[in-house]
Design a protein around this motif. Structure first.
Motif, PDB file in Angstrom:
ATOM      1  N   LEU A   1       0.832  -1.206   0.000  1.00  0.00           N
ATOM      2  CA  LEU A   1       0.000   0.000   0.000  1.00  0.00           C
ATOM      3  C   LEU A   1       0.865   1.254   0.000  1.00  0.00           C
ATOM      4  CD1 LEU A   1      -2.694   1.511   0.281  1.00  0.00           C
ATOM      5  CD2 LEU A   1      -2.549   1.162   2.751  1.00  0.00           C
ATOM      6  N   ASN A   2       1.883   1.280   0.843  1.00  0.00           N
ATOM      7  CA  ASN A   2       2.754   2.454   0.912  1.00  0.00           C
ATOM      8  C   ASN A   2       3.615   2.578  -0.343  1.00  0.00           C
ATOM      9  OD1 ASN A   2       2.576   3.977   3.607  1.00  0.00           O
ATOM     10  ND2 ASN A   2       2.524   1.851   4.251  1.00  0.00           N
ATOM     11  N   TYR A   3       3.989   1.463  -0.945  1.00  0.00           N
ATOM     12  CA  TYR A   3       4.710   1.515  -2.215  1.00  0.00           C
ATOM     13  C   TYR A   3       3.820   2.134  -3.296  1.00  0.00           C
ATOM     14  CZ  TYR A   3       7.056  -0.105  -6.471  1.00  0.00           C
ATOM     15  OH  TYR A   3       7.659  -0.165  -7.710  1.00  0.00           O
ATOM     16  N   PHE A   4       2.541   1.750  -3.304  1.00  0.00           N
ATOM     17  CA  PHE A   4       1.591   2.303  -4.270  1.00  0.00           C
ATOM     18  C   PHE A   4       1.452   3.812  -4.081  1.00  0.00           C
ATOM     19  CE2 PHE A   4      -2.828   3.604  -5.147  1.00  0.00           C
ATOM     20  CZ  PHE A   4      -2.854   3.396  -6.521  1.00  0.00           C
ATOM     21  N   LEU A   5       1.354   4.257  -2.824  1.00  0.00           N
ATOM     22  CA  LEU A   5       1.251   5.693  -2.561  1.00  0.00           C
ATOM     23  C   LEU A   5       2.515   6.422  -3.005  1.00  0.00           C
ATOM     24  CD1 LEU A   5      -0.419   5.596   0.970  1.00  0.00           C
ATOM     25  CD2 LEU A   5      -1.499   6.217  -1.190  1.00  0.00           C
ATOM     26  N   GLY A   6       3.668   5.767  -2.843  1.00  0.00           N
ATOM     27  CA  GLY A   6       4.908   6.361  -3.314  1.00  0.00           C
ATOM     28  C   GLY A   6       4.934   6.520  -4.816  1.00  0.00           C
ATOM     29  N   ILE A   7       4.413   5.527  -5.541  1.00  0.00           N
ATOM     30  CA  ILE A   7       4.354   5.585  -7.001  1.00  0.00           C
ATOM     31  C   ILE A   7       3.508   6.762  -7.472  1.00  0.00           C
ATOM     32  CG2 ILE A   7       3.588   4.379  -9.098  1.00  0.00           C
ATOM     33  CD1 ILE A   7       4.119   1.766  -7.700  1.00  0.00           C
ATOM     34  N   LEU A   8       2.478   7.102  -6.699  1.00  0.00           N
ATOM     35  CA  LEU A   8       1.587   8.190  -7.099  1.00  0.00           C
ATOM     36  C   LEU A   8       2.324   9.519  -7.237  1.00  0.00           C
ATOM     37  CD1 LEU A   8      -1.659   7.504  -5.012  1.00  0.00           C
ATOM     38  CD2 LEU A   8      -1.177   6.913  -7.388  1.00  0.00           C
ATOM     39  N   THR A   9       3.536   9.617  -6.647  1.00  0.00           N
ATOM     40  CA  THR A   9       4.340  10.832  -6.800  1.00  0.00           C
ATOM     41  C   THR A   9       4.666  11.078  -8.269  1.00  0.00           C
ATOM     42  OG1 THR A   9       5.331  10.347  -4.642  1.00  0.00           O
ATOM     43  CG2 THR A   9       6.386  12.049  -5.966  1.00  0.00           C
ATOM     44  N   LEU A  10       4.781  10.008  -9.050  1.00  0.00           N
ATOM     45  CA  LEU A  10       5.051  10.147 -10.474  1.00  0.00           C
ATOM     46  C   LEU A  10       3.940  10.906 -11.187  1.00  0.00           C
ATOM     47  CD1 LEU A  10       6.340   6.517 -11.163  1.00  0.00           C
ATOM     48  CD2 LEU A  10       7.715   8.610 -11.286  1.00  0.00           C
ATOM     49  N   ARG A  11       2.739  10.796 -10.653  1.00  0.00           N
ATOM     50  CA  ARG A  11       1.584  11.422 -11.303  1.00  0.00           C
ATOM     51  C   ARG A  11       1.200  12.743 -10.656  1.00  0.00           C
ATOM     52  NH1 ARG A  11      -3.579   7.688 -12.373  1.00  0.00           N
ATOM     53  NH2 ARG A  11      -1.892   6.598 -13.467  1.00  0.00           N
TER      54      ARG A  11
END
Length: 264
Positions: free
Chosen positions: A160-170
């Motif tokens: 879940l936290n990895y997914f939230l980190g990926i959202l930084t790309l967007r």
């Protein structure tokens, strides 16, 4: 697999550097349990049970759930990813010969391996110093289910936290997402209050989502409660972990092209 084990070992050793952080974590965990002891001691005055839990069962729940809550350090994944993506230093994780998601999960596993040992000693200290009769399940199968559920819960929170980190790309700025996640998860995982105190229709709705199975249910299984939910919990949590593995991979491959390796 050997590469990920080496990553986990490296981060486990790195935890020795941050001894003051470890001390503060232990202190906060002890303070939480002490507060629960005082509060529930007052609430149980003249009562044998509250929400189906005796006083010692309630304290056992708080000690175990505090231990599980202290183990979970995956919020650092999203914070670290967001910082590196914004300052342009994430590139190194895109070129090393390991899967990015696997790297951060292995990193979290190394940190957990260290913090779990410290937390376990703290938990034992509480039971010994205050002579609390530990309420626990008598079934080895339920105990095993609880341990597996804890591992799956930690894996899910890391994903879940990895997914939230990926959202930084967007979105570039994800602090609002992190704030919402931190506040909601503290409540719905049962880390603040046992979910048994909530209305039954609320609990029924929570069972669809993974947070119910991260801290609350394994803590209840360990004290011998909700044992009929063990198998269902493992199934539901496994499905959520698989879904997030796929979601993370798809999201990362889709959004990675937006990263230009430059800081802002």
């Amino acid at each position: 697999m050997k590469k990920y084990l080496e990553i986990a070992k490296a981060y486990m050793k790195a935890q020795l550097i941050w001894r003051s952080d470890i001390f503060v974590d232990v202190l906060l965990s002890v303070a939480k349990i002490l507060f629960a002891w005082i509060l529930w001691g007052i609430l149980f005055e003249g009562k044998e049970q509250i929400a189906g839990l005796e006083f010692h069962a309630m304290i056992s729940y708080y000690i175990i759930s505090s231990y599980l809550f202290q183990m979970e350090k995956s919020a650092e994944i999203s914070q670290q990813m967001a910082s590196m993506l914004r300052n342009g230093t994430f590139s190194k994780y895109m070129v090393i010969p390991v899967q990015t998601q696997g790297y951060f999960v292995a990193m979290e596993a190394g940190k957990i391996a260290f913090s779990s040992g410290i937390g376990f000693l703290t938990m034992l200290l509480w039971f010994c110093l205050f002579r609390i009769p530990l309420k626990h399940t008598a079934s080895a199968k339920i105990l095993l289910c609880g341990i597996i559920m804890v591992a799956l819960g930690l894996l899910f929170m890391a994903q879940l936290n990895y997914f939230l980190g990926i959202l930084t790309l967007r979105f570039e700025e994800i602090s609002i997402f992190l704030m919402i996640k931190d506040n909601i998860s503290a409540i719905v995982t049962g880390a603040v209050i046992p979910l048994a105190l909530l209305p039954e229709w609320v609990i029924a709705g929570m069972k669809i989502f993974p947070f119910y199975y991260v801290t609350y249910l394994p803590s209840m299984l360990f004290i011998g409660k909700c044992e009929d939910e063990a198998v269902t919990g493992l199934f539901v949590l496994s499905i959520w972990c698989i879904l997030f593995i796929i979601l993370n991979q798809v999201t990362y491959e889709h959004d990675r092209i937006k990263y230009d390796g430059a800081g802002i």
